[in-house]
Design an enzyme around this catalytic site. Structure first.
Site, PDB file in Angstrom:
ATOM      1  CD  GLU A  81      47.026  36.109  38.761  1.00 38.53           C
ATOM      2  OE1 GLU A  81      47.233  36.996  39.605  1.00 38.53           O
ATOM      3  OE2 GLU A  81      47.237  34.896  38.984  1.00 38.53           O
ATOM      4  N   GLY A 100      53.116  32.515  44.923  1.00 39.12           N
ATOM      5  CA  GLY A 100      51.767  33.055  45.092  1.00 39.12           C
ATOM      6  C   GLY A 100      51.064  32.355  46.237  1.00 39.12           C
ATOM      7  N   GLY A 101      50.206  31.397  45.902  1.00 38.78           N
ATOM      8  CA  GLY A 101      49.379  30.694  46.888  1.00 38.78           C
ATOM      9  C   GLY A 101      50.132  30.278  48.153  1.00 38.78           C
ATOM     10  CG  HIS A 136      51.127  38.556  37.715  1.00 38.49           C
ATOM     11  ND1 HIS A 136      50.052  37.772  37.365  1.00 38.49           N
ATOM     12  CD2 HIS A 136      51.861  37.834  38.607  1.00 38.49           C
ATOM     13  CE1 HIS A 136      50.128  36.627  38.034  1.00 38.49           C
ATOM     14  NE2 HIS A 136      51.208  36.640  38.796  1.00 38.49           N
ATOM     15  CD  GLU A 159      54.799  34.525  38.070  1.00 36.81           C
ATOM     16  OE1 GLU A 159      54.757  33.889  39.119  1.00 36.81           O
ATOM     17  OE2 GLU A 159      53.991  35.418  37.795  1.00 36.81           O
ATOM     18  CG  ASN A 179      51.814  38.007  43.612  1.00 28.98           C
ATOM     19  OD1 ASN A 179      51.131  38.901  44.115  1.00 28.98           O
ATOM     20  ND2 ASN A 179      51.641  37.607  42.359  1.00 28.98           N
ATOM     21  CD1 TRP A 180      51.065  37.002  50.370  1.00 30.93           C
ATOM     22  CD2 TRP A 180      50.063  38.425  51.775  1.00 30.93           C
ATOM     23  NE1 TRP A 180      51.499  36.703  51.630  1.00 30.93           N
ATOM     24  CE2 TRP A 180      50.914  37.567  52.516  1.00 30.93           C
ATOM     25  CE3 TRP A 180      49.357  39.414  52.455  1.00 30.93           C
ATOM     26  CZ2 TRP A 180      51.038  37.664  53.899  1.00 30.93           C
ATOM     27  CZ3 TRP A 180      49.485  39.508  53.838  1.00 30.93           C
ATOM     28  CH2 TRP A 180      50.313  38.636  54.546  1.00 30.93           C
ATOM     29  CE  LYS A 181      49.026  35.053  42.277  1.00 28.91           C
ATOM     30  NZ  LYS A 181      48.761  34.090  41.235  1.00 28.91           N
ATOM     31  CB  SER A 205      52.435  25.635  40.790  1.00 29.76           C
ATOM     32  OG  SER A 205      51.159  25.919  40.256  1.00 29.76           O
ATOM     33  N   GLY A 236      49.125  28.856  39.613  1.00 26.56           N
ATOM     34  CA  GLY A 236      47.947  28.379  40.339  1.00 26.56           C
ATOM     35  C   GLY A 236      47.430  27.018  39.889  1.00 26.56           C
TER      36      GLY A 236
HETATM   37  P1  PGA Z   1      51.142  30.637  42.325  1.00 29.91           P
HETATM   38  O1  PGA Z   1      51.233  32.142  41.788  1.00 29.91           O
HETATM   39  O2  PGA Z   1      52.385  30.379  43.151  1.00 29.91           O
HETATM   40  O3  PGA Z   1      49.897  30.601  43.165  1.00 29.91           O
HETATM   41  O4  PGA Z   1      51.095  29.759  41.135  1.00 29.91           O
HETATM   42  C1  PGA Z   1      52.436  32.681  41.335  1.00 29.91           C
HETATM   43  C2  PGA Z   1      52.203  34.062  40.773  1.00 29.91           C
HETATM   44  O5  PGA Z   1      51.243  34.260  40.042  1.00 29.91           O
HETATM   45  O6  PGA Z   1      52.982  34.994  41.066  1.00 29.91           O
END
Ligand code: PGA
Length: 245
Positions: free
Chosen positions: A101, A227-228, A99, A168, A11-13, A206, A174
């Protein structure tokens, strides 16, 4: 060492430009050589990169998805939005919905439910995110939060392998923190128990090339939403490799 079919979702956001496509090339090369064939890689780039990325991954084991879509099925006067048909049309096979966010930005369970239905109607597979906030966890409300998100988000949705659930915990996203192994096992087990069907349940929050050694021992997880760490091809590849070692 797992022998199970696993999903790895990147997930590159709101990150990535044309240059970042090079990272995907590295992962394509890796996926062609890797000893296990029991895995699927799904990239969720920003909307601007869906089309070029979908071209790159043709005839590989990698698929591409969108990070959101409008709840409306038809085209319309909705400045700044794209609908499921549009992302499907440029090569997306999946969409991630619910998600945290986007929930934080005001998406309700009802809206997410509408989006899921529209996405499925347009033949996108849905990665449906659920997870508790830190205050829910402290108040021992994790199960009731997850139940509610599942009930409302999937209301009236015909369940089959077109839905993948991503658990999640919001506090893990994050933050560098992950749940304790037994807590994570129990949460995944609880989610599985909510369904008659055998849905795939991923863990996200994470995930990195270090904690994967611990996470991979939790046997009821069907894959990871990263994500990250997915913005670094070496780390992402290491996560996949270590899952199988
Ligand atoms: P993260 O993000 O690995 O940076 O914690 C995961 C996500 O929100 O899909």
């Amino acid at each position: 060492m797992t022998n199970k079919y696993m999903y790895f979702v990147a997930n590159w956001k709101m990150f990535g430009d044309f240059k970042s496509l090079k990272l995907v090339n590295k992962v394509i090369s890796f996926s062609k050589k890797f000893k296990s064939s029991k895995f699927k890689i799904i990239y969720l780039p920003p909307t601007t990169l869906i089309c070029p990325m979908a071209q790159m991954v043709k005839n590989t084991k990698i698929e591409v998805g969108a990070q959101n879509c409008h709840h409306q099925d038809n085209y319309g006067a909705e400045t700044g939005s794209v609908n499921a048909k549009m992302v499907r049309g440029v090569g997306a096979k999946y969409v991630i919905l619910g998600h945290s966010e986007n929930r934080e930005n005001g998406e309700s369970d009802k809206l997410i439910n509408q989006k899921i239905k529209t996405a499925l109607k347009n033949k996108l597979k849905v990665i449906f995110c659920i997870g508790e906030k830190i205050k829910d966890k402290r108040n021992k409300k994790t199960k009731s939060v997850l139940s509610k998100q599942i009930k409302l988000g999937l209301k009236g949705v015909k369940l089959n392998n077109n839905i993948i659930i991503a658990y999640e915990p919001v506090w893990a996203i994050g933050s560098g923190m992950i749940p304790k192994s037994n807590e994570l096992f129990n949460a995944i087990d609880f989610i599985k128990s909510r369904f008659k069907q055998n849905l795939k349940i991923l863990y996200g929050g994470s995930v990195n090339d270090k904690n994967i050694n611990e996470l991979k021992t939790i046997h009821n997880i069907d894959g990871f939403l990263v994500g990250g760490a997915s913005q670094n091809s070496k780390k992402f590849i290491d996560i996949i490799k270590k899952t199988y070692n």
